[in-house]
Every structure is written in structure tokens, then in C-alpha cells.
Design an enzyme around this catalytic site. Structure first.
Site, PDB file in Angstrom:
ATOM      1  CG  ASP A   1     -23.268  28.580   7.153  1.00 20.37           C
ATOM      2  OD1 ASP A   1     -22.489  28.685   6.194  1.00 20.37           O
ATOM      3  OD2 ASP A   1     -23.922  27.539   7.371  1.00 20.37           O
ATOM      4  CG  HIS A   2     -19.123  27.567   5.795  1.00 17.93           C
ATOM      5  ND1 HIS A   2     -20.389  27.150   6.153  1.00 17.93           N
ATOM      6  CD2 HIS A   2     -18.381  26.436   5.684  1.00 17.93           C
ATOM      7  CE1 HIS A   2     -20.397  25.825   6.243  1.00 17.93           C
ATOM      8  NE2 HIS A   2     -19.194  25.376   5.977  1.00 17.93           N
TER       9      HIS A   2
ATOM     10  CG  ASP B   1     -22.096  21.753   5.064  1.00 13.44           C
ATOM     11  OD1 ASP B   1     -21.252  22.667   5.146  1.00 13.44           O
ATOM     12  OD2 ASP B   1     -22.242  20.886   5.958  1.00 13.44           O
TER      13      ASP B   1
ATOM     14  NE  ARG C   1     -16.461  16.175   9.010  1.00 12.03           N
ATOM     15  CZ  ARG C   1     -17.195  16.544   7.973  1.00 12.03           C
ATOM     16  NH1 ARG C   1     -16.946  17.667   7.351  1.00 12.03           N
ATOM     17  NH2 ARG C   1     -18.172  15.774   7.553  1.00 12.03           N
TER      18      ARG C   1
ATOM     19  CB  SER D   1     -15.845  19.137   3.987  1.00 12.66           C
ATOM     20  OG  SER D   1     -16.428  20.076   3.128  1.00 12.66           O
TER      21      SER D   1
ATOM     22  NE  ARG E   1     -13.772  21.400   2.864  1.00 13.64           N
ATOM     23  CZ  ARG E   1     -13.127  21.560   4.017  1.00 13.64           C
ATOM     24  NH1 ARG E   1     -11.823  21.721   4.044  1.00 13.64           N
ATOM     25  NH2 ARG E   1     -13.800  21.594   5.156  1.00 13.64           N
TER      26      ARG E   1
END
Length: 782
Positions: free
Chosen positions: A129-130, A194, A476, A671, A673
């Protein structure tokens, strides 16, 4: 299955209230096992074990339990011996499943491959999806993404097949919507790579965002560690109505708690107002709980969840949840560490921003505030969708507003985009006419993906540096997040408010009281939108986009080209040498907010998420240097020249100089990440010293063998100059709860000592000593 559980209920009634429900339902429902999802028919929901663990812990603690505690403690690895103190002890947990989005799955799967394990130990999925950039519209953008990202998609698909992971192909939708539709259920403990994984709390699960290394632990069958969360209660009374939406609940909460007020806590919603919120509305609220730093958020099981489960083809899970409902709601008298009360009858629409999601402005006042603050009133683009607000109900309410404008001959004055949350949502809103209405009012329907919400937006209407305003239904709005333009003033609000403001074209419009002028010159007022929370007929699933893992994966192979610029096999980080970290150079002393977007930018950099060396070229490029107030500009202590932060870090690494970062409050918010932790480790960083950390980032740093440390006295931040050197002494004696001695050597040669704190437990110290959590896992395997 339902017949067994129905029989259990009838037997319970026949035996009277004195009989224990657990013994009957456990025996009968065990005979009719209920699958966790349609895609894993041999993996079953185990409420019996959860309920047994809850009973053990309740007796030990001798008090009522919150819902959060029931689900978390219900998944303890050892409920009998586990030390349980909210906010202090570390819990060892057994999550039910793992979910990964494609940008973080690359590094997670590379780490899993490096572990040498043959297959994942728990149900796991990858969601593409990213990596889909918004440019021309759904079909064209999806085709382009498949071409550009072919190497990465092929790697993820083959790695998924090899290691027993389900694979959702590009175009299937946003990870959190797919989870809600297929995998979340009341009482589940799910971790996802995520930060918006808490979306699943809308279906009564504890769903927590983590870094890839945490996901690897769970996929390897290792108990997952989580600091025992505090619990913040949010009591809802009254009912949602009119223009007020579920989004306004979390926008209001964000204004109360701020971006760090939920750190270390689960936010648990309860009270009579809960029943006025749809299941997907509850998911919206939980999703954006990430913006207050919360570990996750959750709602108690109710009829709205039951209705959603049934509509998404999971009636058996709904029936089972009814049987075990007592374990899916808080105990009477459960106590919270903090309690917030919100009367939904009094709640008004909010719009938060710009530049931070906790700056809460009533929609009725934002125009005036904008004039006072010098924020641009003219709205250039309105964007609805994202993992936060892309449900059928969201699209229906936006379409209801758009339909009124069309009836008066109006279209959007602002550009307007729509992001469906999943292929199922896209197909259903096309079938039911919502998509056509939104197109007619001037909207562009984008691919079923994250798109502009994460910076995947090829924006053409402005130049970088041009001051402008956008309004979104995203979660965000950090500086430059959506379009890489630091002058874009981004505001977050509900989809219906975005639609209304896009039609008006200005922040100075309150749909509750202001009028629009129709094409015929007559003034009219928009009526509050109303829409079905779920389609009257079944959802249209759209195209089949799921790849099952083969039962026998022995013939599957995963290849990474050594010359690839997108993928790179991992080399283990160096082991700690057992010595103090002496005379470390300060790479940068960061001024103010430093999110994971500042540390490891997304947008165009997403294409390097599987190549650690290449993506390290974005290390801290968004951080502000306190020395000169510039972004991505620091002084090289050896050459005395100023240059980009990644280049300076590489120079230090090449010359054997270890370095440290000095940060401000809530460092690493945003995030999940883990690249924001991998990159400093890869380029020679050894410690990050801040006033405070965001939860996920602090854990990610520990996982990669770095030392996340905090000032015992936050004022000590001011004692350090960017050209000072840092020594961390006494590391051989590093132990849980024991402070670290930090010696600052100033430019003039003088020294002073300050005290730093840490939150390492014994296991996490082993990660540091081994060089990383992955290194430690390999040591244990040997």
C-alpha cells in the site's frame, strides 16, 4: 459453530447464574473451532486460553480489570509468574498475528531471512500500500507503481511464499482497512509494522504498531516484550449527531493529551456514548491515537462490532464474541490511571493543525484564527480517504455533502481527491454511486493505497516553498509530510468537513452556520450529512488480490541481486567491545520537534526501504540544527566545513569516529519505521540522548544496538554545545534502573558530568551487548 455456542448459552441459563460460564462455553465451542480469518482456516481463535489467563491474573491482582488489561494479560506467556505493574514492568506476550506494510516489510523480511528460520510461527501478512504514488488517478497510478516497483513486489511475493506469509498485492488497499475487514476481531492481540495498527481497536482488539525487528521476534515464535501499559480511560456520554463525527472525538482528545500525552498508555474508550459510534468510526478514533503517542486504543465489544463482523462475512466470530463477551468488556469498577470525559452531545467539529496534529481548532473558529496567525485561508487541495477515514460510512457522508452542492450547481473550488481504503470499499462505492457523486463534484479517485497521506504525491499545483493550505481527513500533518513542501499548512479533520471546505474553497467557512451561493445566485446552507454505516446489500469484494502461501514452500526461492539499488541483504552490526563510549562526536544537536519523518523521510525515499545503505542518505535531513537553525546542515568537526548530515555521518564512520545525536522532547514521534533506528546505527551512531522518546522509536533504537538515553534533568540539554564531545562511562556496569554517567568535554577542554537515564531491561541489555536484537537471536539459536 453458532449452534454449539447457542447451546452453551441455553445451558448456562438452565443451570442458573451460579454455574461458571467458562466451563460450558469452553467445552462446547472448542468442539466447533472458529477460524481467525477466511484465509487461515487452520488457525483458530482461542478465547478459552485468554479467559483462563484473565482469571489467573485477576485473582493475583485481586481487583477488577480494564478491557486493555484483559486482552493484554490474556496473552501473557506466563500469567502465573509474570510481574505486573502498570508503567514499570516488562510483559512477555504471545501475539496472535503479525501484519506488515510493504515499505516496512522489506526490512522485516530481510531480517527474518537473516535469522535462518524456515517459516513464520504465527499467521502473518504483507500488504502492498505504501509504494503507489498519487499522480493521475487510480488505474494509471497503480500500473505505474507495478512497473516501477516490480523488483520489490517480486521480492515480497516470493519471500512471503517461501516463509508462509499471506501476500496482499498492490491495489488491494491500505493495510489497516484490510485488517479491519479480514483479520481484526474482538480480543485479538495483533502487532503491525505501522504506527496506525491501532486502527483494529475499533473492532475490540489490542493492535499495536511496532518496528520490523519486533515483528521478526513474533514471527520467530519468541515472546514479545512490552512495557506494561498504563491505561487512560475516555468516558463518552451523549450521542454523536449533525456535523460532529467520530474523527472529532480523537481530534478533541489530541488537543487535551497533546502528541506525547498518551505515551506508555493504552487509551480505552467506554461509557454510554460508545454505542452511538459505528465500528468503522471507532476504528478512526483508535487509528489516530498514534498521534498522541498511545501504545494503542480500544473500544469494548458491542452490537456495532457484531453488525460489522456479520456484514464482512464473519458471523461465526460474532457469535463466538457474544459467548465470551464478559472477557471483551471492562470489569465493573475497573480503575484508570487517568480519566477524560467527553459529552458527545456538546462536541463540535474540529480541524487540527497546521504542522502538528494536536493543535485543535473548532471549525467555527479556524478561519478567524488563521487570519490572526497568517495562515493561508484559500484551500488549494482537499483530500479525503487514508487509513483513518476511508470507510463506506465516511465516503457516504462525504457524498451526501457533495450531492447537495451539485443540486445547487456547485463543484469544489479547491482541488479534491478521494482515496478508497480497500478494493472492497472502492468496488462498493462504485456500485452504490458514491464514487460518481464525488467525481461529479470535481473529485479525482486515487488508487487504493496510502498516497498523499505518507507523501506519495506528485503534486504539481504549487512550487516548493510556496505558502499554501490543504485540508485532509488524514491523521498526520507534520511539516512537509504530504508533499515535501515545508510551507504547506496541512489541517486534519473529518471527510465531510474536508468536502464542505473544498466546496467553499476557504478555511473561513463553517457549514453549521454559513451559507453558500448556488449557480442560480440563491444562498443555501448545507444540511448535516447522513449516510449508512454499512451497505444495505453485501460488500462488493472487487478484484481478488490475495496470494495464499503454499503449504509446501521447499521449492520457493528468494533472490536479491547484489547490484540492486532497491534491495540489499543485511550484514550483522558490530558487537559492543565492552568498553566505554569515549569522546563521541555530536553529529547534530536537534532543535525542537524531530519525528521519524525528520529522521528518515518517506515520499520519494520509500523506494529505498529495502536497501539500508541507500536509504541512509536521508538520515536526519529534516532535522533542524540548533547551531544555525538550518535543515540538513551540520559542521564536520574534522574538516570544519558545513555539509549534509548523511555525508558528515559517513565521513565520521570512514574515519572511525563514533557519534551521538542530542534531541529534544518526544524524539521519534510518528511512524513506526525502524529505518530511523537502522540508519544511525549503519552510519556509525552509538547513542541518542534526548529529553524524552516516543515509545516505538525508543524500542527500535534498542533493537538495533543503540543506546537511547534521556536527561535526568531536562535542563542539561542546554549544557551541551554541538562541538562538545560526549563520553558514556561505566557501561560495563550498565543494569536495569541504573543511571549512566555522561562526561561532557567542552571546546575549551573543561569537563562536566551529567546523569542520563534509560529504560533497558535485562533482555534489552543483551541486545546492546550483542550488537542488535537479531545478533542476540542468532547467538541463542547457536
Amino acid at each position: 459453530m453458532a449452534s454449539y455456542c447457542l447451546l452453551a448459552g441455553r445451558l448456562q441459563q438452565a443451570l442458573g447464574h451460579g454455574a461458571r460460564k467458562y466451563h460450558i462455553s469452553a467445552v462446547l465451542c472448542q468442539r466447533a473451532k472458529v477460524a481467525m480469518s477466511h484465509f487461515e482456516t487452520n488457525e483458530y481463535i482461542n478465547y478459552e486460553k485468554v479467559e483462563k489467563n484473565i482469571d489467573i491474573v485477576r485473582k493475583r491482582l485481586d481487583r477488577p480489570l480494564t478491557l486493555s488489561e484483559k486482552i493484554v494479560y490474556g496473552h501473557l506467556d506466563d500469567p502465573v509468574k509474570q510481574d505486573i505493574v502498570r508503567g514499570k514492568t516488562y510483559l512477555r506476550l504471545r501475539p496472535d498475528r503479525v501484519a506488515m506494510q510493504d515499505a516496512t516489510a522489506q526490512m522485516a523480511m530481510l531480517q527474518f531471512i537473516s535469522s535462518g528460520l524456515p517459516r513464520v510461527a504465527v499467521p502473518s501478512t504483507i500488504h502492498c500500500d505504501h509504494l503507489i504514488e498519487a499522480q493521475f488517478g487510480g488505474d494509471k497510478d497503480l500500473k505505474r507503481a507495478k512497473d516501477i516497483n516490480h523488483e520489490v513486489y517480486n521480492f515480497l511475493a516470493t519471500a512471503a511464499a517461501k516463509y508462509g506469509v499471506g501476500f496482499w498485492k498492490p491495489g488491494s488497499g491500505i493495510i489497516h482497512q484490510i485488517i479491519l475487514e479480514n483479520y481484526a476481531y474482538p480480543g485479538v492481540l495483533l502487532i503491525g509494522t505501522d504506527s496506525h495498527t491501532p486502527n483494529g481497536g475499533g473492532l475490540g482488539g489490542i493492535c499495536i504498531g511496532v518496528g520490523g525487528a519486533d515483528a521478526v521476534d513474533v514471527m520467530a515464535g519468541i515472546p514479545w516484550e512490552l512495557k506494561c501499559p498504563k491505561v487512560i480511560g475516555v468516558k463518552l456520554t451523549g450521542r454523536l449527531s449533525g456535523w460532529t463525527s467520530p474523527k472529532d472525538v480523537i481530534l478533541k482528545v489530541a488537543g487535551i493529551l497533546t502528541v506525547k500525552g498518551g505515551t506508555g498508555a493504552i487509551v480505552e474508550y467506554h461509557g454510554p456514548g460508545v454505542d452511538s459510534i459505528s465500528c468503522t468510526g471507532m476504528a478512526t478514533i483508535c487509528n489516530m491515537g498514534a498521534e498522541i503517542g498511545a501504545t494503542t486504543s480500544v473500544f469494548p465489544y458491542n452490537h456495532r462490532m457484531k453488525k460489522y463482523l456479520e456484514k464482512t462475512g464473519r458471523s461465526e466470530i460474532a457469535s463466538l464474541s457474544e459467548e465470551f463477551k464478559s472477557s471483551l468488556v471492562p470489569d465493573a469498577g475497573a480503575e484508570y490511571d487517568q480519566l477524560i470525559e467527553i459529552n458527545l452531545d456538546e462536541l463540535k467539529p474540529y480541524i487540527n493543525g497546521p504542522f502538528t496534529p494536536d493543535l485543535a481548532n473548532p471549525v467555527s473558529e479556524v478561519g478567524t484564527i488563521a487570519e490572526q496567525k497568517g495562515w493561508p485561508l484559500d484551500i488549494r487541495v482537499g483530500l479525503i480517504g487514508s487509513c483513518t477515514n476511508s470507510s463506506y460510512e465516511d465516503m457516504g457522508r462525504a457524498a451526501a455533502v457533495a450531492k447537495q452542492a451539485l443540486a445547487h450547481g456547485l463543484k469544489c473550488k479547491s482541488q479534491f481527491t478521494i482515496t478508497p481504503g480497500s478494493e472492497q470499499i472502492r468496488a462498493t462505492i462504485e456500485r452504490d454511486g458514491y464514487a460518481a457523486i464525488l467525481r461529479d463534484v470535481g473529485g479525482l479517485v486515487l488508487a487504493n493505497a496510502c498516497g498523499p497521506c505518507i507523501g506519495q504525491w506528485d503534486r504539481k499545483d504549487i512550487k516548493k516553498g510556496e505558502k499554501n493550505t490543504i485540508v485532509t481527513s488524514y491523521n498526520r500533518n507534520f511539516t512537509g509530510r504530504n508533499d515535501a513542501n515545508p510551507e504547506t499548512h496541512a489541517f486534519v479533520t473529518s471527510p465531510e468537513i474536508v468536502t464542505a471546505l473544498s466546496i467553499a474553497g476557504t478555511l473561513k467557512f463553517d457549514p453549521e452556520k454559513d451559507f453558500l451561493t448556488g449557480a442560480d445566485g440563491k444562498k443555501f446552507k448545507l444540511e448535516a450529512p447522513d449516510a449508512d454505516e454499512l451497505p444495505k446489500s453485501n460488500f462488493d469484494p472487487g478484484q481478488d488480490t490475495y496470494q495464499y502461501p503454499p503449504k509446501d514452500s521447499s521449492t520457493e526461492s528468494v533472490n536479491v541481486n547484489p547490484s540492486s539499488q532497491r534491495l540489499q541483504l543485511l550484514e550483522p552490526f558490530d558487537k559492543w567491545d565492552g568498553k566505554d563510549l569515549e569522546n563521541m562526536q555530536i553529529l547534530i544537536k536537534v532543535k525542537g520537534k524531530c519525528t521519524t519523518d525528520h529522521i528518515s523521510a518517506a515520499g520519494p525515499w520509500l523506494k529505498f526501504r529495502g536497501h539500508l545503505d541507500n536509504i541512509s542518505n536521508n538520515l536526519l535531513i529534516g532535522a533542524i540544527n540548533i547551531e544555525n537553525n538550518k535543515v540538513n546542515n551540520v559542521k564536520n568537526a574534522l574538516t570544519q566545513e558545513y555539509g549534509p548530515i548523511p555525508d558528515t555521518a559517513r565521513y565520521y564512520k570512514a574515519h572511525g569516529i563514533r557519534w551521538v545525536v542530542i534531541g529534544d522532547e518526544n524524539y521519534g514521534e510518528g511512524s513506526s519505521r525502524e529505518h530511523a533506528a537502522l540508519e544511525p546505527r549503519h552510519l556509525g551512531g552509538r547513542a541518542i540522548i534526548t529529553k524524552s522518546f516516543a515509545r516505538i522509536h525508543e524500542t527500535n533504537l534498542k533493537k538495533q544496538g543503540l543506546l537511547p538515553l534521556t536527561f535526568s534533568d531536562p535542563a542539561d540539554y542546554d549544557k551541551i554545545h554541538p562541538e562538545d564531545k560526549i563520553t558514556l562511562a561505566g557501561l560495563k556496569d550498565l543494569a536495569p534502573g541504573k543511571p549512566v554517567k555522561c562526561i561532557i568535554t567542552h571546546q575549551n577542554g573543561s569537563q562536566e558530568t551529567i546523569v542520563l537515564n534509560h529504560t533497558f531491561n535485562e533482555t534489552q541489555l543483551e541486545w546492546f551487548q550483542a550488537g542488535s536484537a537479531l545478533n542476540r537471536m542468532k547467538e541463542l539459536q547457536k
